[in-house]
Scaffold this motif. Structure first.
Motif, PDB file in Angstrom:
ATOM      1  N   LYS A  92       0.876  -1.126   0.107  1.00 21.67           N
ATOM      2  CA  LYS A  92       0.128   0.052   0.090  1.00 21.67           C
ATOM      3  C   LYS A  92       0.854   1.296   0.023  1.00 21.67           C
TER       4      LYS A  92
ATOM      5  N   LEU B  88      -5.763   6.244  -0.475  1.00 24.76           N
ATOM      6  CA  LEU B  88      -5.469   5.381   0.521  1.00 24.76           C
ATOM      7  C   LEU B  88      -6.083   6.165   1.784  1.00 24.76           C
TER       8      LEU B  88
ATOM      9  N   VAL C 177      -6.101   0.196  -5.867  1.00 25.38           N
ATOM     10  CA  VAL C 177      -5.901  -0.541  -4.328  1.00 25.38           C
ATOM     11  C   VAL C 177      -5.471  -1.898  -4.307  1.00 25.38           C
TER      12      VAL C 177
ATOM     13  N   HIS D 232      -2.107  -3.601  -4.619  1.00 27.65           N
ATOM     14  CA  HIS D 232      -1.082  -3.461  -3.535  1.00 27.65           C
ATOM     15  C   HIS D 232      -0.596  -4.929  -3.048  1.00 27.65           C
TER      16      HIS D 232
END
Length: 409
Positions: free
Chosen positions: A203, A211, A225, A228
């Motif tokens: 991340k 985030l 996302v 990640h």
């Protein structure tokens, strides 16, 4: 911490339960990676005494003091007095929940700073520096072995801007406790902790505006996302960690029915560490408050996770429930005595009889002075069910079980 709380003593006077601040002498002779911690195991005490250092500093406001020296007194004409036996040193598992919460609070602060630094390096494109992680996992293992509920529950108290870092600490603690419940070896238990600590390192490659977005993500943002795990796998390529840890980072969003990501693995094709991380990751995520949603009550979260057929490994999930209990710490519950209470500590002999803090009488519809009740010590009362967490603000629930630590966080 007042200045007179810091005391210099000889290393030979150290005993379990003391809070060690530092050694007086060459720091290279320090047997520990950090000198600020509660002495809570015989092995730590042995290492300190074998260090060759003569003196050290302790903080008596955070741990035990040296035994006071009794004043000399005349024995002329006095009847013989039996010699008082010195109380045995406190065992590693003998710390109270309150003491372990204090220790866990300090550990959370240290861990957050270290993980923030690691994420910052990774965000700049540098190789993830994981050299501190093994020592941090060892500290977390010691805390979890003494009182699993302390660190696991305290790490759920997150500020909006440190969710990612404290989530890593929480998942690490859950993984250690889960590995212990599954009777994995000590090396595997530490691998599990390291997997939890590093599972979201990818991340660091996700833009902060995504985030930390205070509302639900768009489809495109969610797709970003979802990359990640692969970012994390790559970031740890030269991070000095095992393939098992990297696999957990890569596949902790896979599902047993093959509907997960990034590779749609299914069943036992998903590594054990990844299957364990999946459970711990989801539990902490759905029980934590976020800017755009309130966290679920821990008991409700377990109920939901059990209902998601095909998502988790049933064997791993069953062991996880053994770790956190039917009514996990922080759960809002109704007692047989018609009181509302918050679960403070588990009782492994009977999951319906934890230690709770009662604060409200349902029958009289009024608040009562907060009362700590060990339900394992009474046959007259027990937990009969969970209550709607929305009846109370999160802050009130957290203060009821975390006390002063909630205000200090």
């Amino acid at each position: 911490m007042a200045a007179n709380d810091i005391k210099k003593i000889s290393v030979s006077e150290l005993r379990l339960g003391m809070y060690l601040v530092g050694f007086d002498g060459n720091w290279l002779s320090n047997p520990f990676w950090t000198s600020r911690f509660l002495l809570a195991s015989a092995d730590e005490l042995r290492q300190a005494r074998a260090s060759g250092l003569a003196e050290c500093w302790i903080d008596t406001s955070l741990g035990a003091d040296v035994a006071p020296v009794a004043p000399a007194r005349s024995t002329a004409g006095a009847a013989p007095v039996a010699k008082r036996r010195r109380a045995p040193p406190q065992a590693a598992g003998a710390l109270s929940m309150e003491e372990e919460l204090q220790n866990a609070a300090r550990l959370c602060q240290t861990a957050r700073a270290s993980i923030f630094s690691m994420f910052s390096q990774a965000r700049l494109g540098k190789i993830a520096d994981t050299h501190f992680c093994s020592a941090l996992v060892d500290d977390i293992v010691r805390s979890v072995e003494r009182h699993p509920g302390a660190l696991i529950s305290l790490s759920r108290l997150k500020y909006e801007d440190d969710y990612t870092y404290m989530h890593s600490v929480a998942v690490c603690a859950l993984m250690v406790a889960l590995a212990k419940a599954m009777k994995l070896s000590d090396p595997d238990m530490r691998e599990a902790g390291l997997s939890g600590l590093l599972h979201d390192i990818g991340k660091a490659r996700i833009p902060l505006e995504i985030l930390n977005k205070p509302s639900s993500l768009s489809d495109d943002e969610f797709a970003t996302v979802k990359r990640h795990p692969e970012h994390g796998f790559e970031a740890l390529r030269h991070g000095g960690v095992s393939d098992s840890v990297r696999e957990a980072c890569l596949h902790h969003h896979e599902r047993m029915d093959g509907a997960g990501y990034p590779h749609r693995q299914a069943g036992k094709a998903i590594s054990l560490m990844a299957r364990m991380t999946a459970v711990c990751d989801v539990y902490d995520a759905i029980t934590s408050d976020r800017p755009y949603k309130r966290g679920w009550d821990p008991a409700d979260a377990l109920s939901k996770m059990i209902s998601w057929k095909g998502h988790f490994d049933p064997t791993v999930l069953s062991a996880f429930i053994e770790v956190v209990g039917i009514y996990p710490t922080g759960s809002l519950v109704r007692l047989k005595s018609e009181k509302l209470a918050v679960v403070v500590e588990q009782n492994k002999q009977s999951y319906t009889r934890p230690t709770v803090r009662a604060f409200y009488c349902i029958a009289s519809t009024r608040a009562i002075p907060a009362e700590l009740i060990d339900l394992s010590g009474t046959e007259e009362d027990c937990v009969v069910g969970s209550e709607d967490r929305d009846r109370l603000p999160t802050a009130v629930i957290e203060k009821l079980w975390a006390g002063e630590l909630y205000r200090e966080r």
